[in-house]
Design a protein around this motif. Structure first.
Motif, PDB file in Angstrom:
ATOM      1  N   GLN A  31       0.861  -1.177   0.000  1.00 40.70           N
ATOM      2  CA  GLN A  31       0.000   0.000   0.000  1.00 40.70           C
ATOM      3  C   GLN A  31       0.897   1.226   0.000  1.00 40.70           C
ATOM      4  O   GLN A  31       1.875   1.292   0.747  1.00 40.70           O
ATOM      5  CB  GLN A  31      -0.900   0.025   1.238  1.00 40.70           C
ATOM      6  N   TYR A  32       0.585   2.180  -0.850  1.00 42.76           N
ATOM      7  CA  TYR A  32       1.407   3.361  -1.033  1.00 42.76           C
ATOM      8  C   TYR A  32       0.518   4.592  -0.933  1.00 42.76           C
ATOM      9  O   TYR A  32      -0.515   4.663  -1.605  1.00 42.76           O
ATOM     10  CB  TYR A  32       2.094   3.318  -2.400  1.00 42.76           C
ATOM     11  N   ARG A  33       0.903   5.534  -0.090  1.00 39.14           N
ATOM     12  CA  ARG A  33       0.156   6.779   0.035  1.00 39.14           C
ATOM     13  C   ARG A  33       1.068   7.881  -0.462  1.00 39.14           C
ATOM     14  O   ARG A  33       2.198   8.014  -0.006  1.00 39.14           O
ATOM     15  CB  ARG A  33      -0.267   7.032   1.467  1.00 39.14           C
ATOM     16  N   MET A  45       5.140   4.077   2.306  1.00 44.48           N
ATOM     17  CA  MET A  45       5.004   2.739   1.742  1.00 44.48           C
ATOM     18  C   MET A  45       4.912   1.701   2.850  1.00 44.48           C
ATOM     19  O   MET A  45       5.633   1.779   3.840  1.00 44.48           O
ATOM     20  CB  MET A  45       6.204   2.413   0.850  1.00 44.48           C
ATOM     21  N   GLN A  46       4.037   0.724   2.663  1.00 44.01           N
ATOM     22  CA  GLN A  46       3.924  -0.450   3.524  1.00 44.01           C
ATOM     23  C   GLN A  46       3.799  -1.643   2.592  1.00 44.01           C
ATOM     24  O   GLN A  46       2.999  -1.608   1.664  1.00 44.01           O
ATOM     25  CB  GLN A  46       2.677  -0.376   4.392  1.00 44.01           C
ATOM     26  N   TRP A  47       4.603  -2.683   2.839  1.00 46.80           N
ATOM     27  CA  TRP A  47       4.499  -3.854   1.982  1.00 46.80           C
ATOM     28  C   TRP A  47       4.903  -5.107   2.729  1.00 46.80           C
ATOM     29  O   TRP A  47       5.548  -5.061   3.764  1.00 46.80           O
ATOM     30  CB  TRP A  47       5.320  -3.678   0.705  1.00 46.80           C
ATOM     31  N   VAL A  48       4.474  -6.252   2.170  1.00 44.12           N
ATOM     32  CA  VAL A  48       4.818  -7.578   2.683  1.00 44.12           C
ATOM     33  C   VAL A  48       5.606  -8.275   1.583  1.00 44.12           C
ATOM     34  O   VAL A  48       5.114  -8.411   0.454  1.00 44.12           O
ATOM     35  CB  VAL A  48       3.545  -8.385   3.052  1.00 44.12           C
ATOM     36  N   GLU A  54       7.088  -7.822   6.945  1.00 42.97           N
ATOM     37  CA  GLU A  54       6.444  -6.523   6.756  1.00 42.97           C
ATOM     38  C   GLU A  54       7.476  -5.405   6.816  1.00 42.97           C
ATOM     39  O   GLU A  54       8.411  -5.443   7.623  1.00 42.97           O
ATOM     40  CB  GLU A  54       5.389  -6.296   7.827  1.00 42.97           C
ATOM     41  N   TYR A  55       7.298  -4.396   5.955  1.00 37.45           N
ATOM     42  CA  TYR A  55       8.210  -3.256   5.886  1.00 37.45           C
ATOM     43  C   TYR A  55       7.416  -1.952   5.794  1.00 37.45           C
ATOM     44  O   TYR A  55       6.294  -1.940   5.271  1.00 37.45           O
ATOM     45  CB  TYR A  55       9.111  -3.363   4.653  1.00 37.45           C
ATOM     46  N   HIS A  56       8.046  -0.868   6.255  1.00 34.63           N
ATOM     47  CA  HIS A  56       7.471   0.474   6.182  1.00 34.63           C
ATOM     48  C   HIS A  56       8.603   1.425   5.799  1.00 34.63           C
ATOM     49  O   HIS A  56       9.714   1.298   6.302  1.00 34.63           O
ATOM     50  CB  HIS A  56       6.893   0.910   7.528  1.00 34.63           C
ATOM     51  N   LEU A  57       8.304   2.380   4.929  1.00 35.31           N
ATOM     52  CA  LEU A  57       9.313   3.341   4.492  1.00 35.31           C
ATOM     53  C   LEU A  57       8.614   4.630   4.102  1.00 35.31           C
ATOM     54  O   LEU A  57       7.517   4.599   3.521  1.00 35.31           O
ATOM     55  CB  LEU A  57      10.081   2.780   3.291  1.00 35.31           C
TER      56      LEU A  57
END
Length: 96
Positions: A31-33, A45-48, A54-57
């Motif tokens: 998911q990208y905002r 950014m949040q992704w698996v 799970e990652y967040h950037l």
């Protein structure tokens, strides 16, 4: 903020089948905002990944095609964000 980036603002869900990754396997989900300000964009950014990690950037860029130093992650030296046309916003990360 240029009006040409307005169509990219909001929350986007990754479609791995339609995404191109030059290195590694595509994430399982993401998911990208994208938020805008006077001259740039902030991407949250949040992704698996393929191994279920799970990652967040968060990063900020100016969609002008220029390379800017990036110091938030040791795996990346610089980021480039380019507005190709009204339906394509490219970003790239560089190391060395």
């Amino acid at each position: 903020m240029p009006t040409t980036v307005a169509g990219f603002l909001g929350t986007w869900l990754l479609n791995p089948a339609k995404s191109h990754y030059e290195v590694g396997q595509p994430p399982q989900s993401g998911q990208y905002r994208i938020e805008g300000d006077n001259d740039g964009l902030t991407v949250l950014m949040q992704w698996v990944d393929a191994s279920n990690n799970e990652y967040h950037l968060v990063y900020r860029g100016i969609p002008d095609g220029n390379r800017y130093p990036y110091t938030e992650n040791p795996a990346v030296d610089a980021m480039v964000m380019s507005l190709v046309n009204t339906t394509t916003l490219d970003s790239a990360a560089y190391k060395d």
